[in-house]
Design an enzyme around this catalytic site. Sequence first.
Site, short mmCIF file in Angstrom:
data_model
loop_
_atom_site.label_atom_id
_atom_site.label_comp_id
_atom_site.label_asym_id
_atom_site.label_seq_id
_atom_site.Cartn_x
_atom_site.Cartn_y
_atom_site.Cartn_z
N ASP A 208 -4.10 -0.84 -4.52
CA ASP A 208 -4.29 0.29 -3.61
C ASP A 208 -5.03 1.42 -4.34
O ASP A 208 -4.59 1.87 -5.40
CB ASP A 208 -2.90 0.76 -3.13
CG ASP A 208 -2.99 1.90 -2.14
OD1 ASP A 208 -4.09 2.12 -1.59
OD2 ASP A 208 -1.97 2.58 -1.93
N PHE B 132 0.84 -1.20 0.00
CA PHE B 132 0.00 0.00 0.00
C PHE B 132 0.87 1.24 0.00
O PHE B 132 2.07 1.15 0.16
CB PHE B 132 -0.98 -0.05 1.18
CG PHE B 132 -1.95 -1.18 1.00
CD1 PHE B 132 -3.09 -1.01 0.23
CD2 PHE B 132 -1.67 -2.43 1.50
CE1 PHE B 132 -3.95 -2.07 0.00
CE2 PHE B 132 -2.52 -3.49 1.26
CZ PHE B 132 -3.67 -3.31 0.51
N CYS B 133 0.21 2.37 -0.20
CA CYS B 133 0.91 3.63 -0.35
C CYS B 133 2.07 3.74 0.63
O CYS B 133 1.85 3.52 1.81
CB CYS B 133 -0.03 4.81 -0.11
SG CYS B 133 0.85 6.37 -0.08
N PRO B 134 3.25 4.11 0.26
CA PRO B 134 3.66 4.49 -1.09
C PRO B 134 4.26 3.34 -1.88
O PRO B 134 4.90 3.56 -2.90
CB PRO B 134 4.73 5.53 -0.81
CG PRO B 134 5.40 5.02 0.43
CD PRO B 134 4.36 4.29 1.23
#
Lengths: 380, 86
Positions: free
Chosen positions: B41, B14-16
């Site tokens: 994501d 997930f981010c980033p």
Amino acid sequence: MADKAKIVIIGAGTGGTIVANKLNKKLKRKAEITVIDPEFKHIYQPGYLFQIVGRETEKGLIRDGTKLLPKKSKKVRAAVDRVDLEKQVVYTNDNQEIPYDYLIIASGSRLVPQKLEWWNDKIHQFYTPQGAAKVYDHLKDMTEGTIVISIASMPYKCPPAPLEAALLIDDYLRRKKIRDKFNIVFTSPINRAFSIETVNTIVQPLMEDRGIDVRTFFNVDEVDTEEKVLYSLEGEEIDYDMLIMIPPHEAQPFIEKSGIPHEEGGWVEVDRETLKVKNYDNVYAIGDTTNLPISKAGSTAHNQAPIIAKNILASIKNSNKVYKYDGHVQCFFITEIGKSLFIDFNYTNPPYPGKPSRRYWWFKLAFKELYYRFVAKGIV
Amino acid sequence: MVEVAKVVDARGSFCPGPLMELIRALKSVEVGQAVEVYSEDQGSLKDIPAWAEKAGHKLIEIKDYGDYRGFIVEKGEKKSRRRKKE
Ligand SMILES: Cc1cc2nc3c(=O)[nH]c(=O)nc-3n(C[C@H](O)[C@H](O)[C@H](O)COP(=O)(O)OP(=O)(O)OC[C@H]3O[C@@H](n4cnc5c(N)ncnc54)[C@H](O)[C@@H]3O)c2cc1C
């Protein structure tokens, strides 16, 4: 298995020390615990942030790691060279062979600035006690200029630390009444200052209010330390007088060398709940060395330690019980001398930190002593 | 059609994560070649197009594979620098 299970822990940092103490309490006479570390020099790393503004010293952060470990545990002063996962033996760089029934990899992360051909010691970093001391030495004599705080690459440990550094330096210069002579620039590789959105909504405006120039989508391409220019992959350039950069991180080299399942950078592939290393029922990893998509933080290791201890105990007792880590991380986020946020989240619930408060600041300040007396010793 | 020289599976990250994987992968291909990064994501829908534009790369297509997406990005020329060391 022989009457006493052999548990070997690689690394006596935050994760290794806490898990050794938790296991010792649970297992009493059922196991023999061996901890391997080249130095047994335990460093309270959050203190680096106080060092950069002259409020802490290297000596104040370091303790003898052997004294934090269970008395009866064996302490092997050596670096692990490789592990044979099939034979269940750890080999050290001084040719000791240490067999195990259960292995816990707690060897943290290492800084690898040497992987960037342009890195040299004109670039400041505060991820070692010496580096942090040098930052303060330089900062205290500066009278004007542009200070850039930047992140070489992800992942790195303690995601809030570079933002906290920018805010603390701002505070330090304000107290000296010379803030107006400085530009402070903070660069972030992503489209906001901090990766967790719910924290960023508080922190980025706060930084901007304090006059910190936040540059997003800034992925460092190169630094010219002669001309003092920082270049990004996105085509931006920043002139600086002092550059403080978070160096690239990797896991320890023995992981790749031993064929322990890992991702690029050597980060050990673990099950996000059981913390078992992929394909191995008797091998665990804790703390910074895992590939988990959560903060590399001492508190992560602190929350993982009881899970690993309980799973090993269950296995020794031939029980089918499985304990699961829920991704819990808590940490303080200093916003100025005297104020801090408290961030608390897990795999499913993002943090909602509220406003910076004095209460959390005092807690943060007291935490070094609490850490050495209670947390590292596995008491809490 | 541009050639997809590299496929990176960033599902589960997930981010980033997916953006960082894309940036890393683009470093290893030539200008004019493309990278496809898989991401589940939601944040990538915003992040990846915005970053590609800023960095001078071209977002060719966002493929919908059901429970994840494939972002195909063509590597652009490196932006020129104000100063070059002699
Ligand atoms: C500036 C800064 C601020 C921070 N602030 C916070 C904070 O506020 N809150 C928080 O929770 N965390 C914070 N952290 C992060 C925290 O310090 C680390 O995440 C934590 O120490 C990780 O624990 P670990 O056991 O995985 O690794 P470490 O504590 O780094 O320990 C790793 C150990 O492994 C040993 N080792 C390495 N290689 C080998 C080998 N080959 N063989 C045997 N042993 C080996 C090392 O000697 C070391 O003792 C901060 C870190 C920094 C740098």
